[in-house]
Design an enzyme around this catalytic site. Structure first.
Site, PDB file in Angstrom:
ATOM      1  NE  ARG A  80      36.161 -14.919  22.051  1.00 58.59           N
ATOM      2  CZ  ARG A  80      36.879 -15.061  20.940  1.00 58.59           C
ATOM      3  NH1 ARG A  80      37.996 -15.715  20.972  1.00 58.59           N
ATOM      4  NH2 ARG A  80      36.477 -14.528  19.798  1.00 58.59           N
ATOM      5  CB  THR A  81      29.487 -15.944  23.590  1.00 54.63           C
ATOM      6  OG1 THR A  81      30.389 -14.862  23.784  1.00 54.63           O
ATOM      7  CG2 THR A  81      28.347 -15.828  24.574  1.00 54.63           C
TER       8      THR A  81
ATOM      9  CE  LYS B  72      12.126 -20.799   4.864  1.00 60.37           C
ATOM     10  NZ  LYS B  72      11.414 -21.907   5.527  1.00 60.37           N
TER      11      LYS B  72
ATOM     12  NE  ARG C 192      27.196 -12.506  20.974  1.00 65.41           N
ATOM     13  CZ  ARG C 192      28.524 -12.589  21.086  1.00 65.41           C
ATOM     14  NH1 ARG C 192      29.281 -12.652  20.011  1.00 65.41           N
ATOM     15  NH2 ARG C 192      29.088 -12.602  22.275  1.00 65.41           N
TER      16      ARG C 192
ATOM     17  CG  HIS D 274      28.940  -9.892  26.247  1.00 63.64           C
ATOM     18  ND1 HIS D 274      28.331 -11.075  26.631  1.00 63.64           N
ATOM     19  CD2 HIS D 274      29.880 -10.234  25.318  1.00 63.64           C
ATOM     20  CE1 HIS D 274      28.889 -12.086  25.958  1.00 63.64           C
ATOM     21  NE2 HIS D 274      29.819 -11.600  25.149  1.00 63.64           N
TER      22      HIS D 274
HETATM   23  N1   CP Z   1      34.010 -12.312  24.049  1.00 66.47           N
HETATM   24  C1   CP Z   1      33.073 -12.669  23.143  1.00 66.47           C
HETATM   25  O1   CP Z   1      31.875 -12.355  23.268  1.00 66.47           O
HETATM   26  O2   CP Z   1      33.564 -13.376  22.083  1.00 66.47           O
HETATM   27  P1   CP Z   1      32.708 -13.959  20.895  1.00 66.47           P
HETATM   28  O3   CP Z   1      32.138 -12.764  20.139  1.00 66.47           O
HETATM   29  O4   CP Z   1      33.632 -14.784  20.075  1.00 66.47           O
HETATM   30  O5   CP Z   1      31.574 -14.751  21.482  1.00 66.47           O
END
Ligand code: CP
Length: 296
Positions: A43-44, A72, A93, A121
């Site tokens: 999603r993100t 590397k 992320r 998040h």
């Molecule tokens: N909700 C969320 O962060 O989903 P993903 O890990 O798929 O990005």
């Protein structure tokens, strides 16, 4: 989320609403966004990528470190310093808590935290708050159950900070080993937040506005035995709502992915909102990028 006050949050939700209704259509056609995802995502990463492209911007993407020079041995600081040469905004992320904040201290472009370990998040929280406001008509004074992994769940940690501005009551529903961490429960900035512990969903459902369910995250456990003990702690099924009538406006949210914590027979009820919630991520991420790049 600790960096954002209620006015900042409401302003972003307002921009997202205007983007969704097409009242405003930001243009970032001269900008490149770098998406550095050291951890898996569906999603993100896709919603950020789509958000940039919906505003005519371009993306460069590292989805996992296997195909980059991280493999590397290139350091995190060298990686972000190099990628910065190609990009106007960076979305990161990482499994490492504080990684995005560290990058923001190194770089002279905006950095967005797309999830850092078990910490926070924040863009998920903004889309959650957008979803809550859309379904409840307000963020004020709601009764919200947080169900599942409250210990490692970064979406939970951010959501508590985000909603703390709006006088909500949280019902905490988790196995003993996955309780909300003390550093959050005892945070002085959250002294106005009401936390109630509950282990009986039947008892609380009629008074809830929102049930926010999370996955027990296998990848966060150092001990697989401990995961096995708690992995099936809560399973939301349709029968739960047949025995306990929720409010008409009651909605179930989940940041997704789910494993088995919400049964698929819930998907067809009017209470299920998790797929629309994922769609809302597009509008809020457009709002965040447009704001940070000065396009609105
Ligand atoms: N909700 C969320 O962060 O989903 P993903 O890990 O798929 O990005």
């Amino acid at each position: 989320m600790r960096d954002l006050g209620s006015a900042d949050i409401l302003a972003l939700l307002d921009i997202a609403e205007k983007i969704e209704s097409k009242e405003i259509q930001p243009d970032i056609s001269d900008k490149v966004a770098a998406l550095l995802f050291y951890e898996p995502s569906t999603r993100t990463i896709f919603s950020f990528d789509t958000a940039v492209k919906r505003m005519q911007g371009k993306t460069i993407i590292m989805a996992g470190s296997e195909s980059s020079s991280v493999k590397k041995g290139e350091s995190f600081s060298d990686t972000v310093n190099v990628v910065r040469q190609y990009a106007d905004i960076m979305i990161i992320r990482s499994i490492v808590e504080g990684a995005a904040r560290y990058a923001s201290e190194l770089l002279d472009i905006p950095v967005v935290n797309a999830g850092d370990g078990s910490n926070q998040h924040p863009t998920q929280t903004l889309l959650d708050m957008y979803s809550i406001k859309k379904t409840q008509g307000t963020l004020e004074g709601l009764n919200i159950a947080l169900v599942g992994d409250l210990r490692f769940g970064r979406t939970i940690h951010s959501l508590v900070y985000g909603l703390a501005h709006f006088g909500v009551t949280f019902y905490l529903v988790s196995p003993r080993h996955l309780k909300l961490p003390d550093y959050i429960r005892n945070d002085e900035t959250l002294s106005n937040v009401v936390f109630m512990e509950s282990n009986d969903l039947n008892e609380i459902i009629p008074s809830l506005d929102v049930m926010y369910v999370t996955r027990v995250q296998k990848e966060r456990f150092a001990d697989p035995v401990e995961y096995e003990q708690v992995k099936n702690s809560y399973q939301i099924t349709n029968s739960l709502f047949q025995h306990n009538t929720p409010k008409d406006t009651f909605r179930i949210l989940h940041p997704l992915p789910r494993v088995n914590e919400i049964s698929i027979d819930v998907d067809t009820t009017k209470y299920a909102y998790y797929f629309q919630q994922a769609k809302n991520g597009l509008f809020i991420r457009q709002a965040i990028i447009a704001k940070l790049l000065g396009a609105i």
